[in-house]
Design a protein around this motif. Sequence first.
Motif, PDB file in Angstrom:
ATOM      1  N   ASP A   1      12.025  12.452  21.289  1.00 20.36           N
ATOM      2  CA  ASP A   1      13.345  11.992  21.706  1.00 20.36           C
ATOM      3  C   ASP A   1      13.791  12.656  22.999  1.00 20.36           C
ATOM      4  O   ASP A   1      14.495  12.034  23.817  1.00 20.36           O
ATOM      5  CB  ASP A   1      14.357  12.251  20.589  1.00 20.36           C
TER       6      ASP A   1
ATOM      7  N   ARG B   1      12.197  10.719  25.684  1.00 21.44           N
ATOM      8  CA  ARG B   1      12.909   9.457  25.877  1.00 21.44           C
ATOM      9  C   ARG B   1      14.159   9.659  26.731  1.00 21.44           C
ATOM     10  O   ARG B   1      14.441   8.870  27.647  1.00 21.44           O
ATOM     11  CB  ARG B   1      13.298   8.859  24.519  1.00 21.44           C
TER      12      ARG B   1
ATOM     13  N   LYS C   1      13.240  10.276  30.392  1.00 20.89           N
ATOM     14  CA  LYS C   1      12.779   9.042  31.043  1.00 20.89           C
ATOM     15  C   LYS C   1      13.952   8.127  31.384  1.00 20.89           C
ATOM     16  O   LYS C   1      13.964   7.468  32.426  1.00 20.89           O
ATOM     17  CB  LYS C   1      11.778   8.323  30.148  1.00 20.89           C
ATOM     18  N   GLU C   2      14.940   8.087  30.502  1.00 20.48           N
ATOM     19  CA  GLU C   2      16.109   7.247  30.760  1.00 20.48           C
ATOM     20  C   GLU C   2      16.912   7.747  31.952  1.00 20.48           C
ATOM     21  O   GLU C   2      17.460   6.951  32.724  1.00 20.48           O
ATOM     22  CB  GLU C   2      17.004   7.209  29.514  1.00 20.48           C
TER      23      GLU C   2
ATOM     24  N   ASP D   1       6.318   4.174  19.956  1.00 22.09           N
ATOM     25  CA  ASP D   1       6.248   2.760  20.328  1.00 22.09           C
ATOM     26  C   ASP D   1       6.288   2.605  21.840  1.00 22.09           C
ATOM     27  O   ASP D   1       6.059   3.582  22.576  1.00 22.09           O
ATOM     28  CB  ASP D   1       7.352   1.957  19.637  1.00 22.09           C
ATOM     29  N   GLY D   2       6.578   1.409  22.290  1.00 21.63           N
ATOM     30  CA  GLY D   2       6.484   1.123  23.722  1.00 21.63           C
ATOM     31  C   GLY D   2       7.321   2.029  24.597  1.00 21.63           C
ATOM     32  O   GLY D   2       6.913   2.383  25.712  1.00 21.63           O
ATOM     33  N   GLN D   3       8.499   2.433  24.134  1.00 22.04           N
ATOM     34  CA  GLN D   3       9.351   3.293  24.952  1.00 22.04           C
ATOM     35  C   GLN D   3       8.793   4.701  25.096  1.00 22.04           C
ATOM     36  O   GLN D   3       9.271   5.480  25.917  1.00 22.04           O
ATOM     37  CB  GLN D   3      10.753   3.338  24.352  1.00 22.04           C
ATOM     38  N   ASP D   4       7.777   5.027  24.290  1.00 19.56           N
ATOM     39  CA  ASP D   4       7.170   6.363  24.355  1.00 19.56           C
ATOM     40  C   ASP D   4       5.915   6.395  25.224  1.00 19.56           C
ATOM     41  O   ASP D   4       5.227   7.411  25.285  1.00 19.56           O
ATOM     42  CB  ASP D   4       6.828   6.833  22.944  1.00 19.56           C
ATOM     43  N   SER D   5       5.625   5.284  25.883  1.00 24.39           N
ATOM     44  CA  SER D   5       4.394   5.177  26.675  1.00 24.39           C
ATOM     45  C   SER D   5       4.438   6.060  27.909  1.00 24.39           C
ATOM     46  O   SER D   5       5.502   6.368  28.457  1.00 24.39           O
ATOM     47  CB  SER D   5       4.172   3.727  27.106  1.00 24.39           C
TER      48      SER D   5
ATOM     49  N   ALA E   1       2.215   1.110  22.105  1.00 26.64           N
ATOM     50  CA  ALA E   1       2.383   2.244  23.016  1.00 26.64           C
ATOM     51  C   ALA E   1       1.141   2.378  23.880  1.00 26.64           C
ATOM     52  O   ALA E   1       0.026   2.082  23.445  1.00 26.64           O
ATOM     53  CB  ALA E   1       2.627   3.526  22.226  1.00 26.64           C
TER      54      ALA E   1
END
Length: 705
Positions: free
Chosen positions: A65, A68, A71-72, A99-103, A335
Amino acid sequence: MNGLLLVLSIRLVCFFPAAAWGEHKEGAVEFFVSPQGNDAWSGHLASPDAEVSDGPFATLEAARDAIRRLKERASQPVEGFTVLLRGGTYEREAAFRLDGQDSGQPDAPVVYRAFPGEHPIISGGRRLREFLPVTDEGVLERFGEQARAHVRYADLEALGITRLKDASPSEDVRQYALFFDGEPMRLAEWPNRDWTTIAAVPNGQRMIDASGKKRGLMSDRIQYSGERPQRWQTVRDVWAHGYWMYDWHDAFLKVKDIDTEAQCIVLEHPEASTFGFREGQRFRFVNVLEELDEPSEWYLDQQTSRIYFWPPSPLDGGDAILALLREPLVALADASDIQLIGLTFECGNSHGITITGGSRANVAGCKLRNLGGAAVLVSGGVQHVIRSCDLYNLGERGIGLAGGDTQTLSEAGHVAGNNHIHHFARWKRTYCPGVSISGVGNRVSHNYIHDAPHAGILLSGNNHVVELNELTRLCLETADVGGFYMGRNWEERGNVIRYNYFHHLGGLHQDSNAVYLDDLASGVQVYGNVFYKVHRGLMLGGGRDNRIENNVFVDAHISIHLDARGLGWSRPLIESRKGGWDMYGRLESVPYNQPPYSTQYPELANIVDDEPLAPKRNLIARNIHVGPRWLDMRPVSDGREWGPAWVTFDSNFIEGDPGFIDPENADFRLRVDSPVWSLGFKKIPIESIGLVKDESRQDLPDKSK
């Protein structure tokens, strides 16, 4: 904050040599996780002069997290992220999901790895610290006299483990496993490490499958021999595990009742046997309290939430862990560019790692052990790599690679490479290989696969490469089986089996094959393999367009078997277009007579009009045979003769001394003066087969043990 992260990154990279970091990318943002951490902290290593308490996170989710959030907020791409796990055990109550946001990015991956020199363990189990002597006379009298002094029990509900109370009475006992000092313990069974057999199938009704083939007898009861079950007070938690109809298919069945006078057990769901029952087939009883009669056995009582255990060594000197988690330990979904490096995953009742969709996941230098399911399952996506891992004590498969499009023949490019895979299929004994490979364009290379009841590698699909693997001590408990197996599809072509070493394979009733091209498997190249001390080296079961070239067969009972089963016993099954033999249906499910199939496999385009059941255009060339029997060439049931249209033999060396360097010590390299060079035989890279050292594998196993 970003400045502090950069300082930490520079300081740690300078302290540890670059080689120790493997995939670490200089400039990557780092977080740390520790069993002694706190998710309220920053996730950094605390400064020695810090005025406030700070340090690593406690959980993987907190690190995920934090990445995440960064990155945001980032105004430009970050040069990757690294999460370093400090040594210790991380007990999981749910899967760690990415998932994809953790790539990451191809040049800036997100890496989860072991802190240098430390050994983090991600566990799906619970350590049991309190075992008590059994004092209940009602329980003690059910034990044999010798067991009473050794068996201990743990009250799981008292330890806060309440799941057993909520479980269905018929819940599969395989969902629980006990490990002691890193080894799986056996549920109390009879016979111990052996089998009894079906004496009869009362009131059995013959089963007929969808293709019209006769199977076994279906009944809700089977008879056994002997008087042993008369000792058992209850069958409430008892299961039966057996090869009920065939020696290549096993199943666990819940025991509903037992009639000791009639020597008959009643089964709760007999249809779970799949093929019915047959007199003389093997089975054993599992999870019987009265049969807890030797060290390393245990018993699970779901009603009282207790386990009873005879430890193989003193409990105060070892760790007893009960596997509980029924989700994967780690689950990646869509991911990309995620790396898991140098971690240990253990003691779950499901799979270790699942990877679905996405791209370029890399699992390297990890241990995956003591799991109820598979070690790693890949489904879809592209270019996922499982490399240099140790995978063992697995309930099901080692690695499953599935990916690529069979409609367009686009390749997935997944790789299972340089893995040590052994002691798998511990629960599901059949069709749970060291590696399964399906789809299009995947690779299995440099693996060492051994010690399992059934197959080592199972393949389906197109354009896969299986190379430089060593397979041994497989097929130990089954028959009609292969170290490598594929079959029953005309359109699955372009597969290459080369430079592998198959040796010392088992096989019930000597019915095993090192390479098993079953039921009209076609379009396979078997090149440059070494077969030593196996029953059959290669089974060519009625297929066409196969090339068997440049292989070495030594001390096989039969080097090569050929048959034309498509014109014989299997013809009505295939032509019925029903059930598991619907080969025409599988063929028609892909554009077999159009590009890209017709361009890659031109011989497939007109197969329907080219006697598809005949074993045409097989080549057996430049092979070396040393042993009792070169060919088992079965007669054709319709009276036709084998001829060049079906099989061509060319320049095979089947008599005399081929000139091995040291055959007494299984060194089958060839001397420079070998007579086979003049036949066009090409050098096999024997010295390169099996495991190799790389940045994630510095030690090779001692094969003398």
